[in-house]
Design a protein around this motif. Structure first.
Motif, mmCIF file in Angstrom:
data_model
loop_
_atom_site.group_PDB
_atom_site.id
_atom_site.type_symbol
_atom_site.label_atom_id
_atom_site.label_comp_id
_atom_site.label_asym_id
_atom_site.label_seq_id
_atom_site.Cartn_x
_atom_site.Cartn_y
_atom_site.Cartn_z
ATOM 1 N N LEU A 143 1.028 -1.032 0.001
ATOM 2 C CA LEU A 143 -0.059 -0.060 0.661
ATOM 3 C C LEU A 143 0.856 1.014 0.002
ATOM 4 O O LEU A 143 0.655 2.124 -0.919
ATOM 5 C CB LEU A 143 -1.192 0.060 1.262
ATOM 6 C CG LEU A 143 -2.083 1.676 1.896
ATOM 7 C CD1 LEU A 143 -2.421 1.139 0.527
ATOM 8 C CD2 LEU A 143 -2.320 1.230 2.796
ATOM 9 N N ASN A 144 2.014 1.422 1.206
ATOM 10 C CA ASN A 144 2.834 2.511 0.778
ATOM 11 C C ASN A 144 4.150 1.641 2.366
ATOM 12 O O ASN A 144 3.623 1.096 2.693
ATOM 13 C CB ASN A 144 2.307 4.036 1.208
ATOM 14 C CG ASN A 144 2.887 4.844 1.273
ATOM 15 O OD1 ASN A 144 3.819 4.727 0.312
ATOM 16 N ND2 ASN A 144 2.396 5.729 1.999
ATOM 17 N N ALA A 145 4.788 3.051 2.201
ATOM 18 C CA ALA A 145 5.944 2.284 3.119
ATOM 19 C C ALA A 145 6.009 3.833 3.489
ATOM 20 O O ALA A 145 5.985 4.525 3.048
ATOM 21 C CB ALA A 145 6.532 1.506 2.300
ATOM 22 N N TYR A 146 6.978 3.826 4.901
ATOM 23 C CA TYR A 146 7.916 5.327 5.342
ATOM 24 C C TYR A 146 7.905 4.036 6.614
ATOM 25 O O TYR A 146 8.371 3.953 7.290
ATOM 26 C CB TYR A 146 6.341 6.418 5.637
ATOM 27 C CG TYR A 146 6.052 5.604 6.930
ATOM 28 C CD1 TYR A 146 5.883 5.838 8.070
ATOM 29 C CD2 TYR A 146 4.390 5.155 6.594
ATOM 30 C CE1 TYR A 146 5.217 5.548 9.333
ATOM 31 C CE2 TYR A 146 3.522 4.914 7.426
ATOM 32 C CZ TYR A 146 3.997 4.585 9.244
ATOM 33 O OH TYR A 146 3.052 3.844 9.749
ATOM 34 N N ASP A 147 9.535 5.941 6.429
ATOM 35 C CA ASP A 147 10.458 5.415 8.259
ATOM 36 C C ASP A 147 9.738 6.149 8.689
ATOM 37 O O ASP A 147 8.939 6.553 9.371
ATOM 38 C CB ASP A 147 11.780 6.035 7.234
ATOM 39 C CG ASP A 147 12.710 6.157 6.307
ATOM 40 O OD1 ASP A 147 12.475 4.320 6.460
ATOM 41 O OD2 ASP A 147 12.114 6.975 5.622
ATOM 42 N N ASP A 148 10.308 4.767 10.476
ATOM 43 C CA ASP A 148 9.413 5.828 11.792
ATOM 44 C C ASP A 148 10.852 4.841 12.500
ATOM 45 O O ASP A 148 11.055 4.374 12.949
ATOM 46 C CB ASP A 148 8.347 5.302 12.119
ATOM 47 C CG ASP A 148 8.352 5.174 12.925
ATOM 48 O OD1 ASP A 148 8.789 6.539 13.521
ATOM 49 O OD2 ASP A 148 7.177 4.461 13.641
ATOM 50 N N GLY A 149 11.691 6.456 12.286
ATOM 51 C CA GLY A 149 13.018 6.414 14.010
ATOM 52 C C GLY A 149 13.551 4.928 12.663
ATOM 53 O O GLY A 149 14.091 4.531 11.604
#
Ligand code: FE2
Length: 444
Positions: free
Chosen positions: A268-274
């Protein structure tokens, strides 16, 4: 012809190329929509051998509409003219840089980038460029800068405007290739990455800092290739894993993380989180384990995989357990944190999965709204278009084709992304066969 689940009903091809203008609209098309909604899908130009035919093999046909000033100015459907298609239609073959013997009419996605309209597909074939009216220009290697084939799932970075992609081709052996196409429409960088086998890598993920590879157990199958069917097979032996590398990596420092065996066609999507990379994916328990990748391969679910880079592991979590596919987000949040995701929900029959709802996932609240359609109305992938450049993440519309089995016609349906209620329906002169992916290409 023997019955075939992907040659009958609305999976079956249409046989005419139609141009229709001034289409009838129920409801009100938002006046700010100025551009084209385009969608690609398989539409065999000749009756294929039903013993060999797989849905993913059909000749690409793009169906599109031009919207402007609250009107639907035209609808067109056109086969993509690969060399073979041009010959079958009695037309001259378009000259251009095909990739070796891999000249296929792309059937999987259609996008706009750097002024070009491109029909695209994976597994070694190059994109085909189309005109604004969906006529075929010819194969495209981005002005001689793309070394091989491409993919059906590039990601446009909404900040830089660059187009990132992960491509695979059985002829490359145990390698896949990451590429970045600049805003000038030329490849500025390619990186070859080693994997453990000739994998089918349908899609990938991009975050602000990372590129994510899905190295999952579907492999090129030479025996199948010799029989003329789609040459990929599920493997019980191949280790399923996710790879993470920096955007500027040279491919030598990919970190790999094992996951449970499964297949992901579409994140669906992806993102950085620390220290974490968050991947929301549609997970298939298996694929290419049966003849037609049917419902007996299990229920697809929306899952969250959190890659913990510090702890060196992936935490797998189920977000929603109803059968669904075709995940999309607001293109402005691709590679950045997202709150909302849109999917199409399916009911399972003996042989097929037939869509019947559109789903909106609120991943902040962990809730899901479902929009049902009428009996035998079948929605397809929904593309989000914001109301304005600075509109909120769900302030806009969703658009996609809905097939009506009663009338054997399709509409382009425009939904309010906030409420999932219908804003407008553009009535098309024919049905649009079930297909794959599409784009809103605004006029610039
Ligand atoms: Fe896809």
């Amino acid at each position: 012809m023997p019955r075939h689940p992907y040659l009958d009903g609305n999976f079956g091809p249409v046989h005419e190329e139609v141009t229709a203008t001034e289409l009838a609209v129920t409801g009100t098309l938002p006046a700010h929509l100025d551009g084209r909604y385009l969608r690609n899908g398989p539409n065999p130009i000749e009756v294929p051998d039903p013993d060999a035919y797989h849905w993913f093999m059909g000749t690409g046909m793009v169906h599109g509409l031009r919207l402007r000033d609250g009107k639907a100015e035209w609808y067109r459907n056109r086969w993509v003219r690969s060399g073979d298609v041009a010959r079958k239609l009695g037309e001259p073959v378009r000259p251009g840089p095909t990739h070796g013997d891999m000249d296929f009419a792309p059937n999987t996605h259609v996008i706009g980038h750097a002024g070009r309209t491109l029909a695209i597909v994976e597994a070694g074939s190059r994109p085909y460029e189309l005109t604004d009216d969906l006529d075929t220009v010819g194969p495209c290697d981005f002005d001689g800068t793309l070394p091989g084939g491409y993919t059906a799932h590039p990601k446009l970075d909404p900040v830089t405007g660059e187009l990132h992609a992960m491509s695979y081709f059985w002829g490359w052996g145990d390698k896949v290739q990451y590429s970045v196409i600049g805003t000038d429409g030329r490849v500025r960088r390619t990186v070859d990455i080693d994997v453990n086998g000739p994998v089918m890598m349908h899609d990938f993920s991009l975050t602000e800092d990372h590129v994510v590879l899905y190295d999952l157990p579907v492999l090129f199958d030479l025996d199948k290739a010799m029989t003329g069917t789609l040459p990929y097979t599920w493997s019980d032996e191949y280790q399923a894993r996710v790879g993470v590398m920096g955007r500027e990596s040279d491919g030598s420092d990919v970190r790999w993380f094992d996951v449970e065996p499964c297949y992901v066609y579409h994140p669906l999507n992806a993102y950085d989180d620390g220290d974490r990379v968050v991947l929301d994916v549609v997970r298939h328990p298996k694929t290419f384990a049966t003849r037609h990748n049917g419902p007996d391969e299990g229920v697809t679910t929306l899952d969250r995989w959190t890659v913990d880079l510090a702890a060196g592991k992936v935490i797998e979590e189920r977000l929603h357990d109803r059968a669904q596919e075709f995940p999309r987000v607001d293109e402005r949040v691709v590679s950045r944190p997202h709150r909302y995701g849109y999917t199409v929900g399916f009911e399972l029959t003996d042989e097929l999965q037939l869509s019947n709802v559109v789903m909106k996932h609120d991943l902040a609240k962990r809730t899901t709204e479902t929009r049902a359609f009428g009996e035998d109305q079948r929605p397809a992938e929904m593309v989000f278009v914001p109301d304005s450049p600075d509109a909120g993440e769900d302030e806009g519309v969703l658009m996609g084709y809905v097939y009506d089995g009663d009338t054997d016609r399709s509409d382009l349906v425009v939904l309010d992304a906030g409420t999932l209620e219908t804003v407008a329906a553009v009535h098309l002169p024919q049905r649009v066969p079930f297909g794959f992916h599409g784009s809103w290409v605004p006029t610039v």
